[in-house]
Design a protein around this motif. Sequence first.
Motif: not given
Length: 977
Positions: A279-288, A872-881
């Motif tokens: 629900r909340y862990g998708w913004d990693y794709a927009a990581s700078p 953690g390469s995706m989840t640690r770059r997700s703001y919420a997670l």
Amino acid sequence: MAITAPEATGTVTLTIDGREVTAPEGATIWQAAKSAGIDIPVLCHDERFDPVGVCRMCVVDVGTPAFAASCVRACENGMTVKTGTPEVEASRTMLTRLLIADQPDAAGDPKQTTTGDNELLALAGRYGVSKQAETLPCASGRGADESSPVIAVDHDACILCDRCVRACDDIQGNDVIGRSGKGYDTHIGFDLFDPMGSSSCVSCGECVSACPTGALTNKPIRGIPIRPREALDAVDTVCPYCGVGCALTYYVDRERGAIAFAEGREQPGSHGRLCVKGRYGWDYAASPQRLTVPLIRREESYPKGALSRDVRGEMAAASGGEANDHGLASSEGGPGEKRKGGKRGRKPGGLVDYAEVLPHFREATWDEALDLVARRLSEIYLANGPAAIAGFGSAKCSNEEAYLFQKLIRTGFHTNNVDHCTRLCHASSVSALFEGIGSGAVSTTFGDVVNAEVAIVTGSNSTANHPVASSFFKQARRNGTTVIYVDPRADKMADHADIYCQLKPGTDVAFYNGVMHEVIRLGLTDEAFIASRTSNYEALRATVADYPPERAEQICGVRAELIRRVARVWGSARSGVIFWGMGISQHTTGTDNARCLIAMCAITGNIGKPGAGLHPLRGQNNVQGASDMGLIPMFYPDYQKADDPGVKAKFEQAWGASGLDPVKGLTVTEIIGSVLKGGVRGMYMLGENPFLSDPNINKVRKALSALEFLVVQDIFLTETAEFADVILPASSYLEKDGTYTNTDRRVQLGRKVLDTPGQARVDWEVVQDIANRLGLGWRYTSPRDIFDELVTVIPSYRNLSYDNLGLTGKLYPNPDPEHSDGTVVMFTENFKTNDGLAHLVPAEWLPAKELPDEHYPFVLNTGRMLEHWHTGSMTRRSYALDAIAPKPLVFVHPQDAAGLGLADGDLARVSSRRGTIELEVKVSHREARGNCFIPFHFREAAANLLTIDEIDPFGKIPEFKFCAVRIEPAGELAGNG
Ligand code: SF4
Ligand code: SF4
């Protein structure tokens, strides 16, 4: 429309608004009206929950003095119902006015919920009511709660409909929300009325999706305002994280080029549910930090080695150097920041420091990078032969990408040295399943638990690793299924179990042999099933005869009486299913552990019927699919043996290839060992990060440094990419089409949501470009094109196509894809073994390879946290997670912690014979004494620096769940400058 009603035995006929309506006995008036196309407004009602009838919005006139709540009132023969009389509408109008009057002043400005619409405001519009025009007194002032990183609570907007309570309890089984207070002071509360952010809430968002007002709303992620649903693009796809494969819809703000929010959607396996990651862990794709340009290592950066301070530091610490020189925060404190003061409060961090690593690389064009990859891998191949090349694919990539990747390694380099993280997750389960029943896939779905009289969940922290699957387990228990939980850690599933067995780590064989001993002694076996559908039962019986419960207790620590009780419950059940996770598989005895589970089901006839069977819960979103596609060294696609000359000939013909490798390839851990011996010299790494995911990182680091050539294709600069010669910027899950196969064997379409950033490219195109530089002449035009080919060589996927997968996907095997969701229960007649029988394989208990001693007195167990994923390469770059779970922790039993002089938040040093890490202590009653648990997602305290690289002899899976460690207070940090 069909109406479902509990235990309907007949029908009733009534009149609703002058129309004769027939409904099943037990159906409510609201259901009957809906089936007839008559809309009755509701607020507290949601068809997913049991109705409660508290809001009175759905009242109708049934001819009695008081109006009836149609959501709870059952239909009766001959009943006359009027749903919209002036009196009924006046009642609804007044109710709406009363509710609107109490709403916050901003209520006229619709708040976004994941339902997409504020249902109370919609009713206000319908009845011509508005907050601004309302003259009734307002009783607001109950406050707000902003403590959760992802959910905003506005008590003034709450209408006490209890939808959130029922969503949390009945759907997700989390039991967090309740009510407090009286009269106007009544409000929802979390646990003992704690702030939501510090309660036991797991941020699944189910309450938000249920809330009909703005009381529970999603907070914007990364500051992207959530605009009304109508302004957003809806893309139906699948969650990119775990093997549950929940169906979801992303709402995309095209003006901002970003996802605004996600919501679950109906699919037979997930029923609209999501966990915090989905629900909340998708913004990693927009990581700078996304990689956007191909990179080539600079000449002066050879010889290769760890590039960043923390990786170098970890090595120094592991080899006896100063441990405090290792990786502290790069994202918060930055390298070089001195840390002083007490032993508390170490800052989190943990991403590769781009500023430190990127100067070792230069930007390149795609042509230059791909030419270099093809040339260097070809040179190594030509100079050293096929055995010098290996490829690691990824269980996060699509079926099409996995298929192409293994085809490239096999046809381009003539080697079967191709593997992926299934080796680290369920390889031993698959090896036992193939041996026992001739198939590595699950025999039934997790949703089939609803039909089980008993369910055993074992070696699985499923509330964290497969949260939505665990919600089905919890729900089944509420409906009468007996749940038995067997695990060394008293994870949350223990709270939802009827029987919990806390066995000692690494003693599963002894426990299950003890249970089977008792099942047989009590005569609870299914003799007909054993006689007609199994082989080798006598050998099994002879082995388990040596495991009376008292002996099993001595080994596994579970009381003999409890073992007997499990045996009675399991053996007496008409249907029983076993779900297991990596607590079973990640042992040097992982295959033996799974053999016992197969035998447990087979001797009681619990395979091949509803509510019964074997289900290893798959870890990553596509680990089932990647294995099906042949991304494993011993099998071609669909588990066709790589060392079978007939299979080899078949694939040479199908692929127009010659000289395919006639022998099995090396596994992940064997490839690392081979590199160190000078065997494998060139590697292609697609989306894998073995530096953090593989056991004994020091060994991995030496291997990565020793490679003559390494190409890494990924979306971020991973720890493994630090060792690369070429880094290729890849696409995230959200940027491509493709199919993914979940733990249930459900093949689903993932759809492109966003564009790739910069010059990053979709992975299948990059693999094809390399293939064509090797002269393979591939001409695939799309993922659909690849799928059309792969179904021709994967009989299990027969009948599946992009055209018939639809929005919910289909289970394989599927004999009739146009009319069926696929096969839920497999092996109803025969198993897929050569004789059609289940082959029972007895197992003797063997101890783990490295037992605790006076120097290393604790047993280390490693695994996942709910909020994080793999390395953690995706989840640690997700703001919420990252906000919810920002740092590494070691979980220690309260008495052990006290004995060590450690308290919550203290810094501990954990050492094994292979390395040392430092991390915060979390005192946890869920651990057994003498054990500790460390999640492996965190590079700054990489659990795999400690783990042992001993492997199961059959599945070749490492023993991630057991090694000996020492825990001691770390004392003050002297600084890391
Ligand atoms: S987010 Fe999930 S766990 Fe938390 S209160 Fe809402 S439903 Fe319950
Ligand atoms: S349970 Fe798994 S698939 Fe479902 S939302 Fe969570 S991570 Fe995604």
